[in-house]
Every structure is written in structure tokens, then in C-alpha cells.
Design a protein around this motif. Structure first.
Motif, PDB file in Angstrom:
ATOM      1  N   GLU A  31      13.899   4.566  -4.993  1.00  0.00           N
ATOM      2  CA  GLU A  31      12.586   5.006  -4.403  1.00  0.00           C
ATOM      3  C   GLU A  31      11.662   5.562  -5.350  1.00  0.00           C
ATOM      4  O   GLU A  31      10.376   5.687  -4.854  1.00  0.00           O
ATOM      5  N   ILE A  32      11.918   5.793  -6.548  1.00  0.00           N
ATOM      6  CA  ILE A  32      10.814   6.430  -7.516  1.00  0.00           C
ATOM      7  C   ILE A  32      10.027   5.140  -7.833  1.00  0.00           C
ATOM      8  O   ILE A  32       8.800   5.015  -7.971  1.00  0.00           O
ATOM      9  N   ARG A  33      10.898   4.082  -8.235  1.00  0.00           N
ATOM     10  CA  ARG A  33      10.217   2.606  -8.179  1.00  0.00           C
ATOM     11  C   ARG A  33       9.063   2.113  -7.204  1.00  0.00           C
ATOM     12  O   ARG A  33       7.911   1.617  -7.442  1.00  0.00           O
ATOM     13  N   GLU A  34       9.663   2.410  -6.039  1.00  0.00           N
ATOM     14  CA  GLU A  34       8.922   1.971  -4.762  1.00  0.00           C
ATOM     15  C   GLU A  34       7.662   2.664  -4.658  1.00  0.00           C
ATOM     16  O   GLU A  34       6.596   2.480  -4.215  1.00  0.00           O
ATOM     17  N   LEU A  35       7.896   4.128  -5.012  1.00  0.00           N
ATOM     18  CA  LEU A  35       6.808   5.048  -4.891  1.00  0.00           C
ATOM     19  C   LEU A  35       5.639   4.699  -5.661  1.00  0.00           C
ATOM     20  O   LEU A  35       4.110   4.619  -5.626  1.00  0.00           O
ATOM     21  N   ARG A  36       6.120   4.547  -7.089  1.00  0.00           N
ATOM     22  CA  ARG A  36       5.138   4.006  -8.222  1.00  0.00           C
ATOM     23  C   ARG A  36       4.456   2.810  -7.453  1.00  0.00           C
ATOM     24  O   ARG A  36       3.160   2.856  -7.791  1.00  0.00           O
ATOM     25  N   SER A  37       5.048   1.618  -7.075  1.00  0.00           N
ATOM     26  CA  SER A  37       4.403   0.541  -6.715  1.00  0.00           C
ATOM     27  C   SER A  37       3.354   0.832  -5.537  1.00  0.00           C
ATOM     28  O   SER A  37       2.378   0.215  -5.415  1.00  0.00           O
ATOM     29  N   ALA A  38       3.850   1.649  -4.676  1.00  0.00           N
ATOM     30  CA  ALA A  38       2.808   2.001  -3.432  1.00  0.00           C
ATOM     31  C   ALA A  38       1.622   2.854  -3.874  1.00  0.00           C
ATOM     32  O   ALA A  38       0.451   2.681  -3.470  1.00  0.00           O
ATOM     33  N   ILE A  39       1.674   3.618  -5.073  1.00  0.00           N
ATOM     34  CA  ILE A  39       0.673   4.289  -5.466  1.00  0.00           C
ATOM     35  C   ILE A  39      -0.316   3.380  -5.978  1.00  0.00           C
ATOM     36  O   ILE A  39      -1.536   3.200  -6.002  1.00  0.00           O
ATOM     37  N   ALA A  40       0.362   2.309  -6.760  1.00  0.00           N
ATOM     38  CA  ALA A  40      -0.479   1.436  -7.599  1.00  0.00           C
ATOM     39  C   ALA A  40      -1.016   0.376  -6.738  1.00  0.00           C
ATOM     40  O   ALA A  40      -2.395  -0.131  -7.070  1.00  0.00           O
ATOM     41  N   ASN A  41      -0.484   0.072  -5.734  1.00  0.00           N
ATOM     42  CA  ASN A  41      -0.818  -1.147  -5.016  1.00  0.00           C
ATOM     43  C   ASN A  41      -1.187  -1.109  -3.510  1.00  0.00           C
ATOM     44  O   ASN A  41      -1.955  -2.011  -2.829  1.00  0.00           O
ATOM     45  N   GLU A  42      -0.703   0.003  -2.877  1.00  0.00           N
ATOM     46  CA  GLU A  42      -0.734  -0.129  -1.348  1.00  0.00           C
ATOM     47  C   GLU A  42      -1.453   1.189  -0.714  1.00  0.00           C
ATOM     48  O   GLU A  42      -1.256   1.112   0.581  1.00  0.00           O
ATOM     49  N   GLY A  43      -1.846   2.226  -1.386  1.00  0.00           N
ATOM     50  CA  GLY A  43      -2.857   2.995  -0.824  1.00  0.00           C
ATOM     51  C   GLY A  43      -1.731   4.348  -0.388  1.00  0.00           C
ATOM     52  O   GLY A  43      -0.792   4.456  -0.366  1.00  0.00           O
ATOM     53  N   ALA A  44      -2.640   5.416   0.045  1.00  0.00           N
ATOM     54  CA  ALA A  44      -2.129   6.810   0.531  1.00  0.00           C
ATOM     55  C   ALA A  44      -1.208   6.750   1.557  1.00  0.00           C
ATOM     56  O   ALA A  44      -0.128   7.436   1.238  1.00  0.00           O
ATOM     57  N   GLU A  45      -1.226   5.985   2.470  1.00  0.00           N
ATOM     58  CA  GLU A  45      -0.494   6.068   3.479  1.00  0.00           C
ATOM     59  C   GLU A  45       0.877   5.732   3.332  1.00  0.00           C
ATOM     60  O   GLU A  45       1.819   6.054   3.605  1.00  0.00           O
ATOM     61  N   ARG A  46       0.924   4.290   2.663  1.00  0.00           N
ATOM     62  CA  ARG A  46       2.214   3.743   2.026  1.00  0.00           C
ATOM     63  C   ARG A  46       2.815   4.809   1.101  1.00  0.00           C
ATOM     64  O   ARG A  46       4.162   4.835   1.087  1.00  0.00           O
ATOM     65  N   ALA A  47       2.052   5.426   0.123  1.00  0.00           N
ATOM     66  CA  ALA A  47       2.587   6.033  -0.823  1.00  0.00           C
ATOM     67  C   ALA A  47       3.165   7.479  -0.119  1.00  0.00           C
ATOM     68  O   ALA A  47       4.180   7.880  -0.603  1.00  0.00           O
ATOM     69  N   ARG A  48       2.567   7.816   1.034  1.00  0.00           N
ATOM     70  CA  ARG A  48       3.291   9.301   1.665  1.00  0.00           C
ATOM     71  C   ARG A  48       4.691   8.825   2.215  1.00  0.00           C
ATOM     72  O   ARG A  48       5.529   9.527   2.297  1.00  0.00           O
ATOM     73  N   GLU A  49       4.699   7.452   2.830  1.00  0.00           N
ATOM     74  CA  GLU A  49       5.873   7.239   3.326  1.00  0.00           C
ATOM     75  C   GLU A  49       7.040   7.043   2.320  1.00  0.00           C
ATOM     76  O   GLU A  49       8.393   7.548   2.501  1.00  0.00           O
ATOM     77  N   GLU A  50       6.559   6.359   1.098  1.00  0.00           N
ATOM     78  CA  GLU A  50       7.766   6.120   0.210  1.00  0.00           C
ATOM     79  C   GLU A  50       7.907   7.650  -0.608  1.00  0.00           C
ATOM     80  O   GLU A  50       9.246   7.891  -1.038  1.00  0.00           O
ATOM     81  N   LEU A  51       6.908   8.535  -0.645  1.00  0.00           N
ATOM     82  CA  LEU A  51       7.373   9.934  -0.866  1.00  0.00           C
ATOM     83  C   LEU A  51       8.560  10.480  -0.160  1.00  0.00           C
ATOM     84  O   LEU A  51       9.586  11.306  -0.469  1.00  0.00           O
ATOM     85  N   GLY A  52       8.329  10.341   1.192  1.00  0.00           N
ATOM     86  CA  GLY A  52       9.353  10.916   2.154  1.00  0.00           C
ATOM     87  C   GLY A  52      10.652  10.261   1.851  1.00  0.00           C
ATOM     88  O   GLY A  52      11.728  11.095   2.038  1.00  0.00           O
TER      89      GLY A  52
END
Length: 270
Positions: A184-205
Motif C-alpha cells: 500500500e505504501i508503494r501504491e500511495l507513492r505511485s498515486a502521489i507521483a502519477n494520479e493526483g490527489a483523489e487517487r492518493a486519498r484512496e490509497e492513503l485510506g
């Protein structure tokens, strides 16, 4: 001569007087079920904090504040002819007798109740089975039905995971849970770098949910763990701030490097 001790009956009388339209308290008269919910939640957390701090000198006072919330709801229920305090107590006692058949095999609070020879794990299994029957009687047929949405998010995540684990949907070992956290940490890093705030919020959850799973496998209450962490952060930051104030400065006046150095000093001093 000993000081008079008030009773639950006195407390019920006091509450009725506070809600008396003729001479009662204006604030209490304005309250509804909904408006006192925040106070109920706050009082419950103050009880938890007193216990975690081992502040037993004041725990009875905090428990009294929490009890008053129940008395307040009972008064509102009585005024609306929905329920009263005696019904609250009756429902509670009946439920606890039903959920402890190993203590009350006759199903009666008083009488011939021989305590069964049963270990804690069997008690827990029976408790969950009885609760499942009660949920089904309420029309809650799904495994996750009835987990209150108003719970703090960490607590609700823990309850949902426990329910799922109860039917076998669980990691067999904590190593799998830790690997999930890393994923999940890896997916959060990827979302922050490539997919924007909304996706990052989901991955943080997802990451937080996985961290709760770690806590569950460790048999740690995640809310309590986070409260402890908050107190630790507060204690250390206060030391940083105090050190700067000795020089007549505030944290905003210091560089990040200096704040880090003072933080490390605060940590090492514990």
C-alpha cells in the motif's frame, strides 16, 4: 457522622428537575438526542484518557460524567414515551444474562446457576455466536451488518476486520499483513507521483486500513495506540518549543535543521 451519599434515584430526580419546563435549566431544556451526542463521545474519550494515564483519582468523576449522558438520554426517552432508565437497565441485564450462558445456564439472573467449566476462547466464540443470532433477529443478515457508521474510522475498521476474520477472511500470519502495508505504501507513492490527489486519498485510506490490520494481529487497539503517539508527539514538541523560548524565540524562528536537532534531543531525553 458520615456524609450523605446520593444514589441513582437522586440522579434521576436531578435530571427531571433540570428538564422541568417550570424552573428547569434553559440549556438542558433546549437539548435533544442529537445535540448531546458530541458530549457523549467527548465524555467517553475522557474516561479512556483517564484510564490510559492511570489517573484513578479522577476516574470516578469521568465515569460520572459519562453516566450522566445515559441519564440524559433516559430522560429524553421518558418525555417522549419511548423508554426510561428502568427499561435501559432491564434490556441490558437481560442481554448480559443471555450472552453469559456459562454463568447463567438457567437463563435467570438469580437462582440455581452453576458456573460451567469453560475457557476464555470458548467464551469468546459463544459470545460472538450469540451476538450473531441477535443481529439476525434484528434483520442484520450480512457478516458486516450492524457495525455503526458513526464510530471513529480506526475503530470501525477494526470491527469490520474482526467480523471478516470471524468467518475466515484473514491473513494467517502477521507477515502477510506487513507485506500488504508495504504494498500500500508503494501504491500511495505511485498515486502521489502519477494520479493526483483523489487517487492518493484512496490509497492513503487503504494504507490506514492495512495499519489497523497490523494492530489487530498484534492485539493492539489502534485508537489507543494513536492516542499514545499523539501524547508522545505533544510532549516532545513542547520540549522543542521550551528550548527555543529560553532564547526568546518561537519554533517559526528556527530552521528545520535546528528543529530536527532539538527534536532528537527531546527524544534522547526520554
Amino acid at each position: 457522622m458520615s456524609e450523605q451519599r446520593f444514589t441513582v434515584d437522586d440522579l434521576l430526580h436531578l435530571m427531571a428537575q433540570l428538564r422541568n419546563p417550570d424552573g428547569g435549566c434553559p440549556w438542558d431544556l433546549k437539548q435533544t438526542f442529537a445535540t448531546i451526542v458530541p458530549s457523549t463521545i467527548e465524555e467517553a474519550y475522557e474516561v479512556a484518557e483517564a484510564i490510559e494515564r492511570e489517573d484513578f483519582e479522577h476516574l470516578h468523576e469521568e465515569l460520572g460524567d459519562l453516566l450522566f449522558q445515559v441519564i440524559f438520554y433516559a430522560q429524553l426517552g421518558s418525555e417522549q414515551e419511548r423508554f426510561d432508565f428502568s427499561r435501559i437497565v432491564d434490556t441490558l441485564v437481560r442481554k448480559l444474562v443471555r450472552r453469559h450462558p456459562h454463568v447463567f445456564p438457567s437463563g435467570q439472573l438469580y437462582g440455581d446457576n452453576n458456573i460451567a467449566d469453560i475457557d476464555e476462547s470458548e467464551v469468546k466464540r459463544n459470545w460472538e455466536a450469540i451476538k450473531a443470532e441477535e443481529r439476525e433477529a434484528k434483520g442484520e443478515k450480512g457478516t458486516l451488518d450492524g457495525v455503526a457508521e458513526g464510530l471513529p474510522a480506526l475503530t470501525r475498521a477494526l470491527k469490520l476486520q474482526k467480523r471478516a476474520a470471524g468467518v475466515g477472511f484473514d491473513w494467517p500470519e502477521i507477515d502477510g499483513v506487513l507485506e500488504k502495508v508495504e504494498e500500500e505504501i508503494r501504491e500511495l507513492r505511485s498515486a502521489i507521483a502519477n494520479e493526483g490527489a483523489e487517487r492518493a486519498r484512496e490509497e492513503l485510506g487503504d494504507l490506514l486500513f492495512s495499519c489497523v490490520n497490523v494492530a489487530r494481529h498484534l492485539k493492539v487497539d489502534p485508537e489507543a495506540a494513536l492516542r499514545q503517539c499523539n501524547r508522545k508527539f505533544e510532549r516532545r514538541f513542547n520540549r522543542v518549543e521550551s528550548a527555543l523560548k529560553e532564547d526568546g524565540r518561537q519554533p517559526a524562528d528556527a530552521s528545520l535543521e535546528e528543529l530536527d536537532r532539538l527534536w532528537d534531543q527531546a527524544k534522547s531525553g526520554e
